[in-house]
Design a protein around this motif. Structure first.
Motif, PDB file in Angstrom:
ATOM      1  N   VAL A   1      -6.793  -2.584   3.188  1.00  0.00           N
ATOM      2  CA  VAL A   1      -5.398  -2.143   3.276  1.00  0.00           C
ATOM      3  C   VAL A   1      -4.471  -3.264   2.820  1.00  0.00           C
ATOM      4  CG1 VAL A   1      -3.542  -1.345   4.803  1.00  0.00           C
ATOM      5  CG2 VAL A   1      -5.898  -0.595   5.209  1.00  0.00           C
ATOM      6  N   VAL A   2      -3.486  -2.907   2.003  1.00  0.00           N
ATOM      7  CA  VAL A   2      -2.416  -3.834   1.637  1.00  0.00           C
ATOM      8  C   VAL A   2      -1.170  -3.393   2.380  1.00  0.00           C
ATOM      9  CG1 VAL A   2      -0.972  -4.782  -0.193  1.00  0.00           C
ATOM     10  CG2 VAL A   2      -3.373  -4.270  -0.650  1.00  0.00           C
ATOM     11  N   LEU A   3      -0.640  -4.285   3.202  1.00  0.00           N
ATOM     12  CA  LEU A   3       0.605  -4.028   3.915  1.00  0.00           C
ATOM     13  C   LEU A   3       1.723  -4.513   3.003  1.00  0.00           C
ATOM     14  CD1 LEU A   3       1.389  -2.844   6.641  1.00  0.00           C
ATOM     15  CD2 LEU A   3       1.293  -5.147   7.601  1.00  0.00           C
TER      16      LEU A   3
ATOM     17  N   ALA B   1       7.484   5.240  -3.713  1.00  0.00           N
ATOM     18  CA  ALA B   1       6.316   4.606  -3.101  1.00  0.00           C
ATOM     19  C   ALA B   1       5.150   5.578  -3.016  1.00  0.00           C
ATOM     20  CB  ALA B   1       6.669   4.076  -1.715  1.00  0.00           C
ATOM     21  N   LEU B   2       5.409   6.784  -2.550  1.00  0.00           N
ATOM     22  CA  LEU B   2       4.337   7.756  -2.407  1.00  0.00           C
ATOM     23  C   LEU B   2       3.817   8.211  -3.757  1.00  0.00           C
ATOM     24  CD1 LEU B   2       5.687   9.910   0.571  1.00  0.00           C
ATOM     25  CD2 LEU B   2       4.137   7.945   0.619  1.00  0.00           C
ATOM     26  N   ARG B   3       4.705   8.388  -4.708  1.00  0.00           N
ATOM     27  CA  ARG B   3       4.283   8.821  -6.035  1.00  0.00           C
ATOM     28  C   ARG B   3       3.485   7.725  -6.741  1.00  0.00           C
ATOM     29  NH1 ARG B   3       5.791   9.924 -11.358  1.00  0.00           N
ATOM     30  NH2 ARG B   3       5.507  12.104 -11.944  1.00  0.00           N
ATOM     31  N   SER B   4       3.725   6.473  -6.353  1.00  0.00           N
ATOM     32  CA  SER B   4       3.021   5.353  -6.976  1.00  0.00           C
ATOM     33  C   SER B   4       1.621   5.163  -6.414  1.00  0.00           C
ATOM     34  CB  SER B   4       3.826   4.058  -6.787  1.00  0.00           C
ATOM     35  OG  SER B   4       5.063   4.135  -7.466  1.00  0.00           O
ATOM     36  N   GLY B   5       1.297   5.874  -5.348  1.00  0.00           N
ATOM     37  CA  GLY B   5      -0.054   5.790  -4.817  1.00  0.00           C
ATOM     38  C   GLY B   5      -0.184   5.258  -3.417  1.00  0.00           C
ATOM     39  N   ALA B   6       0.945   5.058  -2.726  1.00  0.00           N
ATOM     40  CA  ALA B   6       0.868   4.580  -1.344  1.00  0.00           C
ATOM     41  C   ALA B   6       0.240   5.649  -0.463  1.00  0.00           C
ATOM     42  CB  ALA B   6       2.263   4.231  -0.826  1.00  0.00           C
ATOM     43  N   SER B   7      -0.513   5.208   0.527  1.00  0.00           N
ATOM     44  CA  SER B   7      -1.154   6.142   1.455  1.00  0.00           C
ATOM     45  C   SER B   7      -0.360   6.300   2.741  1.00  0.00           C
ATOM     46  CB  SER B   7      -2.569   5.656   1.792  1.00  0.00           C
ATOM     47  OG  SER B   7      -3.407   5.731   0.660  1.00  0.00           O
ATOM     48  N   GLY B   8       0.726   5.560   2.856  1.00  0.00           N
ATOM     49  CA  GLY B   8       1.547   5.671   4.051  1.00  0.00           C
ATOM     50  C   GLY B   8       2.833   4.895   3.890  1.00  0.00           C
ATOM     51  N   PHE B   9       3.778   5.153   4.789  1.00  0.00           N
ATOM     52  CA  PHE B   9       5.093   4.555   4.694  1.00  0.00           C
ATOM     53  C   PHE B   9       5.634   4.392   6.103  1.00  0.00           C
ATOM     54  CE2 PHE B   9       8.787   3.996   1.776  1.00  0.00           C
ATOM     55  CZ  PHE B   9       9.787   3.840   2.718  1.00  0.00           C
ATOM     56  N   VAL B  10       5.813   3.151   6.554  1.00  0.00           N
ATOM     57  CA  VAL B  10       6.354   2.909   7.895  1.00  0.00           C
ATOM     58  C   VAL B  10       7.504   1.908   7.799  1.00  0.00           C
ATOM     59  CG1 VAL B  10       4.222   3.431   9.126  1.00  0.00           C
ATOM     60  CG2 VAL B  10       4.629   1.106   8.324  1.00  0.00           C
ATOM     61  N   LEU B  11       8.404   1.982   8.764  1.00  0.00           N
ATOM     62  CA  LEU B  11       9.549   1.084   8.792  1.00  0.00           C
ATOM     63  C   LEU B  11       9.248  -0.142   9.639  1.00  0.00           C
ATOM     64  CD1 LEU B  11      12.468   3.655   9.141  1.00  0.00           C
ATOM     65  CD2 LEU B  11      11.485   2.658   7.059  1.00  0.00           C
TER      66      LEU B  11
ATOM     67  N   VAL C   1      -4.895   4.504   7.762  1.00  0.00           N
ATOM     68  CA  VAL C   1      -4.956   4.377   6.304  1.00  0.00           C
ATOM     69  C   VAL C   1      -6.317   3.828   5.866  1.00  0.00           C
ATOM     70  CG1 VAL C   1      -3.986   3.132   4.336  1.00  0.00           C
ATOM     71  CG2 VAL C   1      -2.463   4.178   6.009  1.00  0.00           C
ATOM     72  N   ALA C   2      -6.857   2.885   6.626  1.00  0.00           N
ATOM     73  CA  ALA C   2      -8.153   2.296   6.282  1.00  0.00           C
ATOM     74  C   ALA C   2      -9.274   3.327   6.339  1.00  0.00           C
ATOM     75  CB  ALA C   2      -8.468   1.132   7.218  1.00  0.00           C
ATOM     76  N   ARG C   3      -9.119   4.324   7.186  1.00  0.00           N
ATOM     77  CA  ARG C   3     -10.138   5.382   7.287  1.00  0.00           C
ATOM     78  C   ARG C   3     -10.093   6.326   6.098  1.00  0.00           C
ATOM     79  NH1 ARG C   3      -8.543   5.785  12.892  1.00  0.00           N
ATOM     80  NH2 ARG C   3      -7.361   7.679  12.401  1.00  0.00           N
ATOM     81  N   GLY C   4      -9.140   6.121   5.219  1.00  0.00           N
ATOM     82  CA  GLY C   4      -9.026   7.001   4.065  1.00  0.00           C
ATOM     83  C   GLY C   4      -8.094   8.162   4.299  1.00  0.00           C
ATOM     84  N   GLU C   5      -7.397   8.145   5.431  1.00  0.00           N
ATOM     85  CA  GLU C   5      -6.441   9.199   5.729  1.00  0.00           C
ATOM     86  C   GLU C   5      -5.048   8.760   5.274  1.00  0.00           C
ATOM     87  OE1 GLU C   5      -6.718  10.324   9.838  1.00  0.00           O
ATOM     88  OE2 GLU C   5      -8.888   9.994   9.857  1.00  0.00           O
ATOM     89  N   ALA C   6      -4.142   9.706   5.260  1.00  0.00           N
ATOM     90  CA  ALA C   6      -2.776   9.395   4.850  1.00  0.00           C
ATOM     91  C   ALA C   6      -1.860   9.400   6.059  1.00  0.00           C
ATOM     92  CB  ALA C   6      -2.283  10.416   3.823  1.00  0.00           C
ATOM     93  N   LEU C   7      -0.909   8.500   6.046  1.00  0.00           N
ATOM     94  CA  LEU C   7       0.056   8.410   7.140  1.00  0.00           C
ATOM     95  C   LEU C   7       1.383   8.939   6.621  1.00  0.00           C
ATOM     96  CD1 LEU C   7       0.125   7.208  10.098  1.00  0.00           C
ATOM     97  CD2 LEU C   7       1.389   5.336   9.075  1.00  0.00           C
TER      98      LEU C   7
END
Length: 222
Positions: free
Chosen positions: A53-55, A96-106, A121-127
């Motif tokens: 995962v890249v934060l 961000a989401l269109r670029s391939g991010a798997s999640g977005f948090v503040l 996100v590490a499990r391969g799921e989307a947030l």
């Protein structure tokens, strides 16, 4: 992915990176594989360390987090990007989401919620929270009617049930909510979602939402 989760922290502020490291190092299943202060360094470090995962911060010098997010999954398909930012403006969410991010948090998220987000996100799921889904949908509301394209041929491979599940995913519903609405079990929903991803060549639920709206499979309000 191994039992331990490799995390790359990317933020242009040293204090933020230090704070994130302190939080994540308390977790026995998380390993900090490196830190980067800009997108260029993030892409290079991701290639060198292959993190799970890249934060990723959004606003950074040299290369912003949106462009870095676009490049990391292209070079490291197994690496997931979780956007962490103080900004929740619609354009950041959509890009961000269109670029391939798997999640977005503040950045005001609670530490335990951030840790949970990394694991998800590490499990391969989307947030993708309902709030973020709503912001994404608003982008399509604001677009002219001809922005949607004809459905790709791959969609024809979906069964009627899979098409139904795809529309529910695109509305931001959780597996539990989809199961209740479609009168099926949650494991069945997961199976349908997995088949949808495979047939459409998508990676996760975030991409399903973007794909569905961009290709006219669903429209805002439906």
């Amino acid at each position: 992915m191994s039992a331990r989760i490799g995390v790359l922290i990317v933020d242009d502020q040293l204090l933020v990176r230090a704070g994130l490291r302190m939080i994540l190092e308390l977790e026995p299943d998380l390993d900090i594989v490196g830190e980067a202060a800009d997108g260029v360094a993030a892409v290079a470090l991701a290639a060198a360390t292959s993190p799970d995962v890249v934060l990723m911060d959004v606003r950074m010098p040299q290369m912003d987090g949106i462009e870095a997010t676009r490049r990391v999954p292209a070079d490291q398909p197994a690496t997931r990007v979780l956007i962490l930012t103080t900004f929740d403006h619609d354009e950041y969410v959509y890009d961000a989401l269109r670029s391939g991010a798997s999640g977005f948090v503040l950045k005001d998220i609670a530490p335990e919620q951030l840790v949970d987000a990394i694991r998800v996100v590490a499990r391969g799921e989307a947030l993708l929270s309902p709030t973020i889904t709503g912001k994404l949908i608003e982008q399509f509301v604001q677009r002219p009617p001809d922005a949607a394209r004809a459905a790709p041929e791959a969609v024809a491979a979906l069964t009627p049930r899979e098409s139904e599940i795809l529309r529910l995913v695109a509305r931001g519903l959780s597996n539990a909510e989809i199961a209740a609405q479609a009168f099926v079990s949650e494991p069945t929903v997961k199976t349908h979602v997995a088949r949808i991803l495979m047939k459409l060549g998508l990676r996760d639920r975030v991409q399903v939402v973007v794909y569905a709206y961009e290709n006219g499979l669903v429209t805002p309000g439906t």
